[in-house]
Design a protein around this motif. Structure first.
Motif, PDB file in Angstrom:
ATOM      1  N   GLU A  34       0.841  -1.190   0.000  1.00 17.61           N
ATOM      2  CA  GLU A  34       0.000   0.000   0.000  1.00 17.61           C
ATOM      3  C   GLU A  34       0.879   1.244   0.000  1.00 17.61           C
ATOM      4  O   GLU A  34       1.866   1.327   0.741  1.00 17.61           O
ATOM      5  CB  GLU A  34      -0.914   0.023   1.227  1.00 17.61           C
ATOM      6  CG  GLU A  34      -1.859   1.222   1.238  1.00 17.61           C
ATOM      7  CD  GLU A  34      -2.684   1.336   2.503  1.00 17.61           C
ATOM      8  OE1 GLU A  34      -3.844   1.753   2.421  1.00 17.61           O
ATOM      9  OE2 GLU A  34      -2.153   1.013   3.592  1.00 17.61           O
ATOM     10  N   VAL A  36       0.574   5.409   0.507  1.00 16.06           N
ATOM     11  CA  VAL A  36      -0.356   6.347   1.134  1.00 16.06           C
ATOM     12  C   VAL A  36       0.117   7.780   0.928  1.00 16.06           C
ATOM     13  O   VAL A  36       1.312   8.085   1.061  1.00 16.06           O
ATOM     14  CB  VAL A  36      -0.483   6.062   2.645  1.00 16.06           C
ATOM     15  CG1 VAL A  36      -1.392   7.093   3.312  1.00 16.06           C
ATOM     16  CG2 VAL A  36      -1.023   4.655   2.885  1.00 16.06           C
ATOM     17  N   SER A  38      -0.465  11.605   2.333  1.00 14.78           N
ATOM     18  CA  SER A  38      -1.025  12.342   3.464  1.00 14.78           C
ATOM     19  C   SER A  38      -0.403  13.730   3.536  1.00 14.78           C
ATOM     20  O   SER A  38       0.631  14.002   2.930  1.00 14.78           O
ATOM     21  CB  SER A  38      -0.790  11.588   4.775  1.00 14.78           C
ATOM     22  OG  SER A  38       0.588  11.337   4.967  1.00 14.78           O
ATOM     23  N   LYS A  50      -4.923  11.524   6.033  1.00 13.34           N
ATOM     24  CA  LYS A  50      -4.755  10.593   4.923  1.00 13.34           C
ATOM     25  C   LYS A  50      -5.606  11.077   3.760  1.00 13.34           C
ATOM     26  O   LYS A  50      -6.820  11.143   3.850  1.00 13.34           O
ATOM     27  CB  LYS A  50      -5.167   9.180   5.350  1.00 13.34           C
ATOM     28  CG  LYS A  50      -4.944   8.122   4.276  1.00 13.34           C
ATOM     29  CD  LYS A  50      -5.309   6.745   4.809  1.00 13.34           C
ATOM     30  CE  LYS A  50      -5.112   5.655   3.755  1.00 13.34           C
ATOM     31  NZ  LYS A  50      -5.432   4.303   4.290  1.00 13.34           N
ATOM     32  N   SER A  52      -5.181   9.967   0.294  1.00 12.84           N
ATOM     33  CA  SER A  52      -5.401   8.993  -0.778  1.00 12.84           C
ATOM     34  C   SER A  52      -4.514   7.780  -0.542  1.00 12.84           C
ATOM     35  O   SER A  52      -3.529   7.853   0.186  1.00 12.84           O
ATOM     36  CB  SER A  52      -5.057   9.636  -2.144  1.00 12.84           C
ATOM     37  OG  SER A  52      -5.240   8.735  -3.207  1.00 12.84           O
ATOM     38  N   ALA A  53      -4.900   6.653  -1.157  1.00 12.67           N
ATOM     39  CA  ALA A  53      -4.090   5.434  -1.045  1.00 12.67           C
ATOM     40  C   ALA A  53      -4.290   4.586  -2.293  1.00 12.67           C
ATOM     41  O   ALA A  53      -5.321   4.679  -2.969  1.00 12.67           O
ATOM     42  CB  ALA A  53      -4.462   4.643   0.208  1.00 12.67           C
ATOM     43  N   LEU A  64      -2.125   8.512  -7.077  1.00 12.65           N
ATOM     44  CA  LEU A  64      -2.681   9.157  -5.892  1.00 12.65           C
ATOM     45  C   LEU A  64      -3.288  10.497  -6.286  1.00 12.65           C
ATOM     46  O   LEU A  64      -2.759  11.179  -7.173  1.00 12.65           O
ATOM     47  CB  LEU A  64      -1.590   9.375  -4.841  1.00 12.65           C
ATOM     48  CG  LEU A  64      -0.845   8.118  -4.372  1.00 12.65           C
ATOM     49  CD1 LEU A  64       0.428   8.512  -3.630  1.00 12.65           C
ATOM     50  CD2 LEU A  64      -1.738   7.263  -3.495  1.00 12.65           C
ATOM     51  N   LYS A 413      -3.996  -3.761   4.541  1.00 10.50           N
ATOM     52  CA  LYS A 413      -4.042  -2.433   3.921  1.00 10.50           C
ATOM     53  C   LYS A 413      -5.354  -1.709   4.179  1.00 10.50           C
ATOM     54  O   LYS A 413      -5.420  -0.479   4.137  1.00 10.50           O
ATOM     55  CB  LYS A 413      -3.776  -2.542   2.417  1.00 10.50           C
ATOM     56  CG  LYS A 413      -4.873  -3.245   1.628  1.00 10.50           C
ATOM     57  CD  LYS A 413      -4.551  -3.215   0.130  1.00 10.50           C
ATOM     58  CE  LYS A 413      -5.662  -3.848  -0.701  1.00 10.50           C
ATOM     59  NZ  LYS A 413      -5.363  -3.779  -2.139  1.00 10.50           N
ATOM     60  N   GLN A 419      -4.248   3.135  13.206  1.00  6.80           N
ATOM     61  CA  GLN A 419      -4.657   4.533  13.213  1.00  6.80           C
ATOM     62  C   GLN A 419      -5.578   4.831  14.396  1.00  6.80           C
ATOM     63  O   GLN A 419      -5.452   5.870  15.052  1.00  6.80           O
ATOM     64  CB  GLN A 419      -5.366   4.889  11.902  1.00  6.80           C
ATOM     65  CG  GLN A 419      -4.497   4.862  10.664  1.00  6.80           C
ATOM     66  CD  GLN A 419      -4.242   3.454  10.149  1.00  6.80           C
ATOM     67  OE1 GLN A 419      -4.926   2.509  10.550  1.00  6.80           O
ATOM     68  NE2 GLN A 419      -3.259   3.297   9.272  1.00  6.80           N
TER      69      GLN A 419
END
Length: 470
Positions: A34, A36, A38, A50, A52-53, A64, A413, A419
């Motif tokens: 994954e 990410v 941010s 966050k 997009s991933a 992204l 993922k 989190q």
């Protein structure tokens, strides 16, 4: 009225936001991982959002997206590898994410900073300009034969470099890059012990607070590090302790802080109070509940939108995982790959821990949990979450430890466990009661004596049979 204006302002920001796309290629070692994207909600708490991933596909590609009305830095990470690039509205970027360097520091709980390559031939693009500026800065020291530079010589070199930089970039129109250069020099001068009064007049006084400019706020935070705590220890600032610990009165705190005549800007003064309250919350000299009350008052009373946002982020952080708060639910994968929720295990007390097969310390605690389970399984449900990047190491661990037969989940993922509990390292422990509240947060580890807590909580209480005593 203030609430209405706050809402309208945010609508304007959203309406002006434009698309930003990052098309990336990752090293083959990241296939299936994954990735990410941010950024930061503010540059006081550095609360990450966050945006997009995506999953690196079989050819190494990922994409992204985010929306923004301003130019800003964003973070891209795969596992504990993290890099920063600068993006501006209505742009498409091509980037390369490098492999992990076997020689880098992979110490437990740390992120490893890497350089992300931004493709493009335009030398005036912001990332290209920043790379060029940093290259020029590094070149300053390449020809220095003596390893030691006196402050005077170093400052002379920086002054010369400042003149050269103004000439080199005089044709550049990017406002963000101009600020980047200015506050990079502010940071350089700060590190060479330039006079704080000079730095204040040169880079802060009579200038607007640039809340959304990363370099400005980096310098601001460094320049005023520990400022309120230091002022509280002076003769004039001694009453700050009473304003918080005795009265929990934000108005009185403001009054005490106004005695410091070196701060003439009310907006900066309030921002420094916010910064100081964060330090005070984690200081043994201050009552946490009193500090929190002052932050709540500031949140309600401030007229500065950015300060309200910062105060909100502070309160959200300190409230989320406090003892007595609702235990955050999350989703994770069990060994069969099924998605489960923490709340699936309600009905008993829950002893929740996070671990990694890469951490010897957390593995030792897992062995001790096995002993706790034998003794308390009728009262406590044990739930562990593996934080490994690779599902292969997670499965190999389960296979090698068949006697660890409680709920050992995997942070995949799409999982939210890490989190939800703000896990920054390879381990973490929480004790949750029957009402799904945090009874201990953080909880004692097995090696720290959580068994004594269990013994006290679950010991059999004999009925007193002495006449007249209940």
């Amino acid at each position: 009225m203030r609430i209405l204006l706050f809402i309208i302002f945010n609508v304007v920001i959203i309406c002006n936001a434009q698309n930003i796309t990052i098309k990336g290629k990752a090293h083959v070692s990241h296939i299936g991982s994954e990735v990410v994207l941010s950024d930061f909600s503010d540059y006081i708490t550095y609360t990450r959002i966050k945006e997009s991933a995506d999953t690196v596909d079989s050819n190494g590609y990922f994409e992204l997206k985010l929306q923004s009305a301003i130019t800003k830095p964003v973070l891209i990470n795969i596992g504990n590898l993290i890099g920063k690039i600068y993006v501006q509205p209505n742009f498409v970027y091509g980037v390369y994410f490098p492999p992990k360097d076997s020689l880098t520091n992979n110490q437990e709980g740390t992120e490893t900073t890497i350089d992300i390559t931004v493709y493009g031939k335009d030398s005036t693009e912001l990332n290209a300009l920043i790379v060029d500026f940093n290259t020029q800065y590094n070149n300053l020291f390449r020809n220095v034969k003596d390893g030691y530079l006196s402050p005077v010589k170093l400052n002379n070199m920086l002054d010369t470099f400042l003149v050269a930089s103004k000439k080199r970039y005089q044709h550049i129109k990017s406002t963000y890059f101009k600020n980047y250069v200015e506050y990079s020099f502010a940071d350089f001068f700060s590190n060479t012990s330039r006079n704080k009064t000079f730095l204040n007049k040169q880079f802060i006084d009579r200038k607007p607070v640039q809340y959304k400019n990363y370099e400005y706020m980096q310098f601001f935070n460094s320049h005023f590090k520990g400022y309120l705590k230091a002022y509280a220890s002076t003769k004039n600032g001694g009453n700050i302790y009473n304003s918080i610990n005795a009265f929990a009165d934000y108005t009185d705190l403001q009054k005490q802080f106004k005695e410091d005549k070196s701060i003439v800007n009310d907006t900066i003064r309030e921002l420094l109070v916010l910064k100081g309250l964060i330090d005070f919350y984690y200081s043994p000299d201050f009552d946490k509940k009193q500090v929190q009350s002052v932050i709540e008052q500031l949140y309600s009373e401030t007229r500065v939108r950015e300060h309200k946002e910062i105060a909100f982020n502070i309160l959200q952080t300190i409230n989320q995982l406090q003892p007595g708060a609702k235990a955050p639910d999350f989703v994770a994968n069990d060994k069969a790959g099924t998605i489960v929720n923490l709340y699936n295990y309600k009905g008993k007390y829950i002893y929740l821990n996070f671990f990694s097969t890469q951490s010897d310390n957390s593995l030792k605690e897992m062995q001790k949990i096995a002993d706790l389970k034998k003794k308390f399984s009728d009262k406590v449900t044990f739930v562990s979450v593996c934080l490994d990047d690779s599902i292969k190491t997670y499965r190999a661990y389960l296979k090698a430890n068949p006697k660890q037969d409680w709920a050992i989940l995997y942070q995949g993922k799409n999982s939210t466990a890490k989190q939800a509990y703000n896990i920054k390292s390879f381990s973490g422990f929480f004790f949750i009661n029957l009402q799904l509240q945090l009874a201990q947060s953080p909880a004692l580890m097995p090696s720290e004596g959580i068994e004594y807590k269990f013994n006290a909580l679950f010991r059999t209480r004999k009925k007193n049979t002495i006449t007249g005593v209940r």
